[in-house]
Design a protein around this motif. Structure first.
Motif, PDB file in Angstrom:
ATOM      1  N   LEU A  34      64.810   9.477 -61.575  1.00 48.19           N
ATOM      2  CA  LEU A  34      64.862   8.785 -63.584  1.00 48.19           C
ATOM      3  C   LEU A  34      65.670   8.488 -63.675  1.00 48.19           C
ATOM      4  CD1 LEU A  34      64.003  12.212 -62.459  1.00 48.19           C
ATOM      5  CD2 LEU A  34      64.579  13.027 -65.055  1.00 48.19           C
ATOM      6  N   ARG A  35      64.956   7.141 -64.836  1.00 49.38           N
ATOM      7  CA  ARG A  35      65.649   6.067 -65.508  1.00 49.38           C
ATOM      8  C   ARG A  35      65.857   6.588 -67.079  1.00 49.38           C
ATOM      9  NH1 ARG A  35      67.123   5.927 -61.439  1.00 49.38           N
ATOM     10  NH2 ARG A  35      67.170   3.966 -59.661  1.00 49.38           N
ATOM     11  N   CYS A  36      66.306   7.748 -67.163  1.00 50.24           N
ATOM     12  CA  CYS A  36      66.364   7.877 -68.856  1.00 50.24           C
ATOM     13  C   CYS A  36      67.319   7.026 -69.579  1.00 50.24           C
ATOM     14  CB  CYS A  36      67.346   9.432 -68.623  1.00 50.24           C
ATOM     15  SG  CYS A  36      66.876  10.823 -67.980  1.00 50.24           S
ATOM     16  N   LEU A  37      66.699   6.762 -70.476  1.00 49.53           N
ATOM     17  CA  LEU A  37      66.750   5.698 -71.823  1.00 49.53           C
ATOM     18  C   LEU A  37      68.666   6.187 -71.911  1.00 49.53           C
ATOM     19  CD1 LEU A  37      63.493   5.000 -73.745  1.00 49.53           C
ATOM     20  CD2 LEU A  37      64.230   3.995 -71.134  1.00 49.53           C
ATOM     21  N   TYR A  38      69.164   7.158 -72.266  1.00 48.08           N
ATOM     22  CA  TYR A  38      70.069   7.439 -72.280  1.00 48.08           C
ATOM     23  C   TYR A  38      71.174   7.415 -71.709  1.00 48.08           C
ATOM     24  CZ  TYR A  38      68.079  12.063 -71.683  1.00 48.08           C
ATOM     25  OH  TYR A  38      68.045  12.840 -71.376  1.00 48.08           O
ATOM     26  N   CYS A  39      70.973   7.657 -70.342  1.00 46.65           N
ATOM     27  CA  CYS A  39      71.905   7.730 -68.666  1.00 46.65           C
ATOM     28  C   CYS A  39      73.400   7.249 -69.084  1.00 46.65           C
ATOM     29  CB  CYS A  39      70.849   7.260 -67.664  1.00 46.65           C
ATOM     30  SG  CYS A  39      72.611   7.965 -66.159  1.00 46.65           S
ATOM     31  N   HIS A  40      74.072   7.961 -69.221  1.00 43.09           N
ATOM     32  CA  HIS A  40      75.186   7.169 -68.752  1.00 43.09           C
ATOM     33  C   HIS A  40      76.043   7.745 -67.689  1.00 43.09           C
ATOM     34  CE1 HIS A  40      75.883  11.679 -70.039  1.00 43.09           C
ATOM     35  NE2 HIS A  40      77.437  11.480 -69.025  1.00 43.09           N
ATOM     36  N   GLU A  43      75.960   4.162 -62.386  1.00 44.35           N
ATOM     37  CA  GLU A  43      76.022   4.243 -61.026  1.00 44.35           C
ATOM     38  C   GLU A  43      75.673   5.098 -60.237  1.00 44.35           C
ATOM     39  OE1 GLU A  43      77.713   5.158 -63.594  1.00 44.35           O
ATOM     40  OE2 GLU A  43      79.255   6.337 -63.148  1.00 44.35           O
ATOM     41  N   THR A  44      74.865   6.522 -60.700  1.00 43.21           N
ATOM     42  CA  THR A  44      75.039   7.181 -59.904  1.00 43.21           C
ATOM     43  C   THR A  44      73.713   7.311 -58.938  1.00 43.21           C
ATOM     44  OG1 THR A  44      74.488   8.661 -61.692  1.00 43.21           O
ATOM     45  CG2 THR A  44      76.159   9.300 -60.720  1.00 43.21           C
ATOM     46  N   TRP A  45      72.294   6.714 -59.733  1.00 46.96           N
ATOM     47  CA  TRP A  45      71.753   6.134 -59.820  1.00 46.96           C
ATOM     48  C   TRP A  45      71.212   5.646 -58.168  1.00 46.96           C
ATOM     49  CZ3 TRP A  45      69.623   2.345 -64.110  1.00 46.96           C
ATOM     50  CH2 TRP A  45      70.262   3.191 -64.803  1.00 46.96           C
ATOM     51  N   SER A  78      75.994  18.522 -59.597  1.00 43.73           N
ATOM     52  CA  SER A  78      75.495  17.637 -60.684  1.00 43.73           C
ATOM     53  C   SER A  78      75.651  15.667 -60.017  1.00 43.73           C
ATOM     54  CB  SER A  78      76.974  17.565 -61.219  1.00 43.73           C
ATOM     55  OG  SER A  78      76.106  16.124 -63.350  1.00 43.73           O
ATOM     56  N   GLY A  79      75.321  14.557 -61.290  1.00 41.76           N
ATOM     57  CA  GLY A  79      74.591  13.508 -60.183  1.00 41.76           C
ATOM     58  C   GLY A  79      74.808  12.258 -61.157  1.00 41.76           C
ATOM     59  N   GLY A  80      73.630  11.996 -60.203  1.00 41.52           N
ATOM     60  CA  GLY A  80      72.718  11.898 -60.179  1.00 41.52           C
ATOM     61  C   GLY A  80      72.058  12.650 -60.827  1.00 41.52           C
ATOM     62  N   GLU A  81      70.781  13.358 -59.156  1.00 39.15           N
ATOM     63  CA  GLU A  81      69.506  14.271 -58.859  1.00 39.15           C
ATOM     64  C   GLU A  81      70.517  14.685 -58.097  1.00 39.15           C
ATOM     65  OE1 GLU A  81      67.802  16.115 -61.155  1.00 39.15           O
ATOM     66  OE2 GLU A  81      68.695  16.999 -58.749  1.00 39.15           O
ATOM     67  N   THR A 107      70.176  20.150 -63.104  1.00 33.48           N
ATOM     68  CA  THR A 107      69.677  19.029 -62.870  1.00 33.48           C
ATOM     69  C   THR A 107      68.571  18.697 -64.223  1.00 33.48           C
ATOM     70  OG1 THR A 107      67.703  19.430 -61.148  1.00 33.48           O
ATOM     71  CG2 THR A 107      68.651  21.568 -62.022  1.00 33.48           C
ATOM     72  N   SER A 108      67.899  17.965 -63.471  1.00 38.73           N
ATOM     73  CA  SER A 108      66.861  17.181 -64.352  1.00 38.73           C
ATOM     74  C   SER A 108      65.695  18.551 -63.911  1.00 38.73           C
ATOM     75  CB  SER A 108      66.580  16.006 -64.107  1.00 38.73           C
ATOM     76  OG  SER A 108      65.653  15.478 -62.548  1.00 38.73           O
ATOM     77  N   GLY A 109      65.828  18.776 -62.563  1.00 35.80           N
ATOM     78  CA  GLY A 109      64.136  19.829 -62.038  1.00 35.80           C
ATOM     79  C   GLY A 109      63.848  18.416 -61.257  1.00 35.80           C
ATOM     80  N   LEU A 129      66.545  20.159 -70.086  1.00 33.30           N
ATOM     81  CA  LEU A 129      65.367  20.245 -70.794  1.00 33.30           C
ATOM     82  C   LEU A 129      64.709  19.397 -72.046  1.00 33.30           C
ATOM     83  CD1 LEU A 129      63.025  23.143 -72.370  1.00 33.30           C
ATOM     84  CD2 LEU A 129      62.483  20.752 -72.495  1.00 33.30           C
ATOM     85  N   LYS A 130      64.458  17.488 -71.008  1.00 29.27           N
ATOM     86  CA  LYS A 130      64.657  16.390 -72.101  1.00 29.27           C
ATOM     87  C   LYS A 130      63.726  16.131 -72.646  1.00 29.27           C
ATOM     88  CE  LYS A 130      65.666  14.356 -67.256  1.00 29.27           C
ATOM     89  NZ  LYS A 130      67.725  13.791 -67.962  1.00 29.27           N
ATOM     90  N   THR A 131      62.322  17.062 -72.380  1.00 23.94           N
ATOM     91  CA  THR A 131      61.150  17.027 -74.086  1.00 23.94           C
ATOM     92  C   THR A 131      60.407  17.637 -72.772  1.00 23.94           C
ATOM     93  OG1 THR A 131      59.073  15.859 -74.771  1.00 23.94           O
ATOM     94  CG2 THR A 131      60.666  14.893 -73.054  1.00 23.94           C
TER      95      THR A 131
END
Ligand code: SF4
Length: 248
Positions: A34-40, A43-45, A78-81, A107-109, A129-131
């Motif tokens: 994923l590339r969530c706009l708010y990802c903090h 570095e885990t991508w 956790s992560g990352g995913e 997880t984001s699932g 549950l992002k949205t």
């Protein structure tokens, strides 16, 4: 050497207190699709980065923290995913549980492999549950929501306890419309132990510059704790109301 017993970790936080019940060691798995706009945690991508470890060596490293877990603590993946390294994740869950350690999956699932085995084996799922909206999900994460919907279906079938989380961003999803749609989505779920709103913050932005990436939410202010708590309280109230209606 069994390849499923080895995986990449970005970092280990020995004593976390927010990702699951009690004191927990948080293991940050490398890799996220994923590339969530708010990802903090950009570095885990990247997959296959960080420390390459066996389940056995990880378990022996973690044993020193076990006395601090008490009755309710444990380990959180956790992560990352973490689902990006499903075989390694499943091996970790099984080995840690066999050692008497409580396991939680943050997880984001977003994963397609070994999902049924993982959701059945793990003690707790902290689900982001992002949205509830498929189009917004695509815009927010650059991925297809159907994958995470499948994950949730499997988690419900396995009756695994759930914590539901959502990041709320000022001017984006701090709306009544999102609150209502999220409440409707949560009210359809069972085995929920907790609902949490995570206020959007900007602490991860310097990491983007370091990685030569553009931060997508430049200029968006952080959400205040009070507002987040108010949003959370309203969401919980609405979910409880809808659940009561559903049981009538
Ligand atoms: S799922 Fe988590 S790690 Fe992946 S991009 Fe989204 S916030 Fe970042």
């Amino acid at each position: 050497m069994n390849p499923s017993d080895w995986g990449y970790l970005q970092k280990i936080e020995p004593f976390g207190t927010v990702d699951g019940p009690g004191i927990r060691t948080v293991l940050f798995f490398a890799g996220c699709p994923l590339r969530c706009l708010y990802c903090h945690n950009p570095e885990t991508w990247q997959a296959q980065r960080g420390e390459y470890l066996s389940v056995e060596s990880l378990l022996s490293r973690i044993r020193r923290y076990v006395p601090y877990y008490g009755q309710v603590g444990g380990v959180t993946f956790s992560g990352g995913e973490p689902l990006m390294q499903s075989p390694f994740l499943l091996s970790c869950i099984r080995a840690f549980k066999a050692a008497g350690i409580h396991t939680a999956l943050d997880t984001s699932g977003f994963g397609k492999h070994l999902v049924e085995e993982i959701v059945s084996a793990v003690d707790l799922i902290i689900y982001d549950l992002k949205t509830p909206d498929a189009q917004v999900y695509q815009a927010l994460t650059s991925q297809n929501k159907a994958v995470t919907d499948d994950f949730l279906r499997h988690a419900q079938a396995a009756k695994t306890p759930l914590w539901i989380r959502q990041v709320v961003i000022p001017g984006r999803n701090d709306t009544l419309e999102n609150l209502e749609a999220t409440a409707q989505a949560i009210a359809r779920l069972d085995f929920i132990e907790r609902i949490e709103i995570l206020p959007y913050h900007t602490m991860g932005t310097p990491k983007y510059a370091k990685l030569s990436l553009t931060y997508p939410l430049e200029g968006v202010p952080a959400m205040g704790l009070q507002e987040a708590k108010a949003f959370e309280a309203a969401l919980i109230e609405r979910v409880e109301f809808l659940k009561k209606q559903n049981t009538r």
